[in-house]
Write an enzyme that holds these catalytic residues in place. Structure first.
Site, PDB file in Angstrom:
ATOM      1  N   LYS A  19       5.690  52.848  78.140  1.00  0.00           N
ATOM      2  CA  LYS A  19       4.909  51.608  78.174  1.00  0.00           C
ATOM      3  C   LYS A  19       3.410  51.903  78.063  1.00  0.00           C
ATOM      4  O   LYS A  19       2.946  53.001  78.391  1.00  0.00           O
ATOM      5  CB  LYS A  19       5.193  50.783  79.430  1.00  0.00           C
ATOM      6  CG  LYS A  19       4.788  51.431  80.761  1.00  0.00           C
ATOM      7  CD  LYS A  19       3.397  51.053  81.242  1.00  0.00           C
ATOM      8  CE  LYS A  19       3.032  51.787  82.527  1.00  0.00           C
ATOM      9  NZ  LYS A  19       1.765  52.428  82.569  1.00  0.00           N
ATOM     10  N   ALA A  24       4.571  55.854  81.993  1.00  0.00           N
ATOM     11  CA  ALA A  24       5.740  55.489  82.807  1.00  0.00           C
ATOM     12  C   ALA A  24       7.014  56.202  82.368  1.00  0.00           C
ATOM     13  O   ALA A  24       8.099  55.637  82.443  1.00  0.00           O
ATOM     14  CB  ALA A  24       5.941  53.971  82.836  1.00  0.00           C
ATOM     15  N   SER A  56       9.244  56.492  85.454  1.00  0.00           N
ATOM     16  CA  SER A  56       9.731  55.157  85.839  1.00  0.00           C
ATOM     17  C   SER A  56      10.760  54.652  84.832  1.00  0.00           C
ATOM     18  O   SER A  56      11.774  54.056  85.211  1.00  0.00           O
ATOM     19  CB  SER A  56       8.567  54.161  85.893  1.00  0.00           C
ATOM     20  OG  SER A  56       7.617  54.570  86.835  1.00  0.00           O
ATOM     21  N   ASP A 107       6.371  50.513  88.623  1.00  0.00           N
ATOM     22  CA  ASP A 107       6.581  50.229  87.194  1.00  0.00           C
ATOM     23  C   ASP A 107       8.058  50.158  86.820  1.00  0.00           C
ATOM     24  O   ASP A 107       8.385  49.857  85.665  1.00  0.00           O
ATOM     25  CB  ASP A 107       5.970  51.356  86.339  1.00  0.00           C
ATOM     26  CG  ASP A 107       4.453  51.369  86.394  1.00  0.00           C
ATOM     27  OD1 ASP A 107       3.859  50.355  86.788  1.00  0.00           O
ATOM     28  OD2 ASP A 107       3.879  52.413  86.024  1.00  0.00           O
TER      29      ASP A 107
END
Ligand code: C5P
Length: 300
Positions: free
Chosen positions: A11, A104, A107, A139
């Site tokens: 992201k 991320a 995540s 996240d």
């Protein structure tokens, strides 16, 4: 034994407005998350009892394969809350997303592990996964959804935003070394840089229509200044990308990856090729977004 394949997109925060530190240590955010097609691939197989993680690809040798890895924690948490102790999994990850790059990766991997293990173990869950995701990291709930989303709270309160798939084209400049997210937030606090936490409707409209010029004009990251303080060469990388023809450049999340929004895919390719020659840049990639996250893809 059947294998489940799950893609975990990286992201970029198109906007990341950061408020002062809260009593629990986190910072309130107003952010626009944007998932891109730079992906790690997880393959998951049911096994008996043990959760065994193996990794290959970029940065794989820097990552632990025990509970320190968010993938293992995600699988354990899911099993503990909704599964049974005899369930295990073999999870293999092929990594492309830079480690500690502000995109991320960890995540996203955790979100993909939740979706893939739920599928492998025959658990039909949706809202429950968001609750587990929020426990794993700020996240991770967005990483389940992908696409574009407005994030509030510490990033876990989400409102999906529309946007034409693949409408934004990016050149990415990877840095030598990583940045620690807590350290970047700490430097942010030291700089006293907390600003207004609002989101303009015109920016949301620009994202919704895929208006690249307007999105470029509205990119903003409050963690950029502290990231540059910790890694001053990022300023030169940002300037280089813009000089090579990007519409705008921004540090991605807590950095140090720099993301350059370009007019189209060809332009992104050209910017990436020129950035690859900058000595401060460890490597480059191109990507486009938005793309769906693993939960959205599984339900499609
Ligand atoms: O939630 P996550 O574990 O990914 O956050 C990592 C660290 O980033 C936190 O421990 C905190 O230092 C910082 N953080 C923050 N405010 C947020 C998100 C993360 O201060 N909204």
């Amino acid at each position: 034994m059947s294998q489940i394949r799950v893609l975990a997109p990286a992201k970029i925060n198109l906007v990341l407005a950061v408020g002062p530190q809260r009593l629990d240590g986190y910072h309130d955010l107003v952010t626009v998350f944007h998932a891109i097609d730079l992906v790690d691939e997880l393959t998951i197989e049911v096994a008996e009892r043990d959760i065994v993680l193996t990794l290959e690809g970029q940065g794989a040798d820097e990552l632990p394969v025990d509970e320190r890895n968010l993938i293992v924690r995600a699988a354990q948490l899911l099993r503990e809350r909704y599964g049974s102790p005899e369930l295990g999994a073999r999870i293999h990850v092929s990594k492309t997303i830079p480690v500690a790059g502000g995109m991320a990766g960890g995540s996203g991997n955790a979100a993909a592990a939740l979706v893939g293990c739920a599928q492998a173990w025959g658990l039909s869950l949706r809202d429950e996964l968001f609750e587990l995701a929020a426990q794993l990291g700020s996240d991770v709930p967005f990483a389940l959804l992908g696409g574009n989303a407005l994030g509030q709270g510490r990033g876990e309160r989400l409102q999906p935003l529309p946007g034409p798939p693949g409408s934004l084209h990016w050149a990415l400049a990877l840095a030598h070394g990583g940045l620690s997210t807590p350290q970047v937030f700490k430097r942010f606090d030291e700089l006293g840089a907390s600003t207004e936490m609002s989101m303009s409707q015109s920016f949301v409209d620009a994202v919704a229509s895929g208006d690249v010029e307007q999105v470029a004009a509205g990119l903003r990251n409050d963690l950029q200044a502290p990231a540059i303080e910790l890694m001053p060469q990022l300023a030169a990388t940002l300037a280089a990308g813009e000089q090579f023809g990007a519409l705008a450049g921004i540090v991605s999340g807590s950095g140090p990856t720099c993301a350059f929004l370009c007019a189209g895919q060809d332009e992104a390719q050209q910017v990436a090729e020129r950035l690859a020659e900058v000595p401060l840049v460890r490597g480059t990639a191109i990507a486009s977004g938005p793309v769906p996250g693993p939960l959205t893809a599984a339900l499609a």
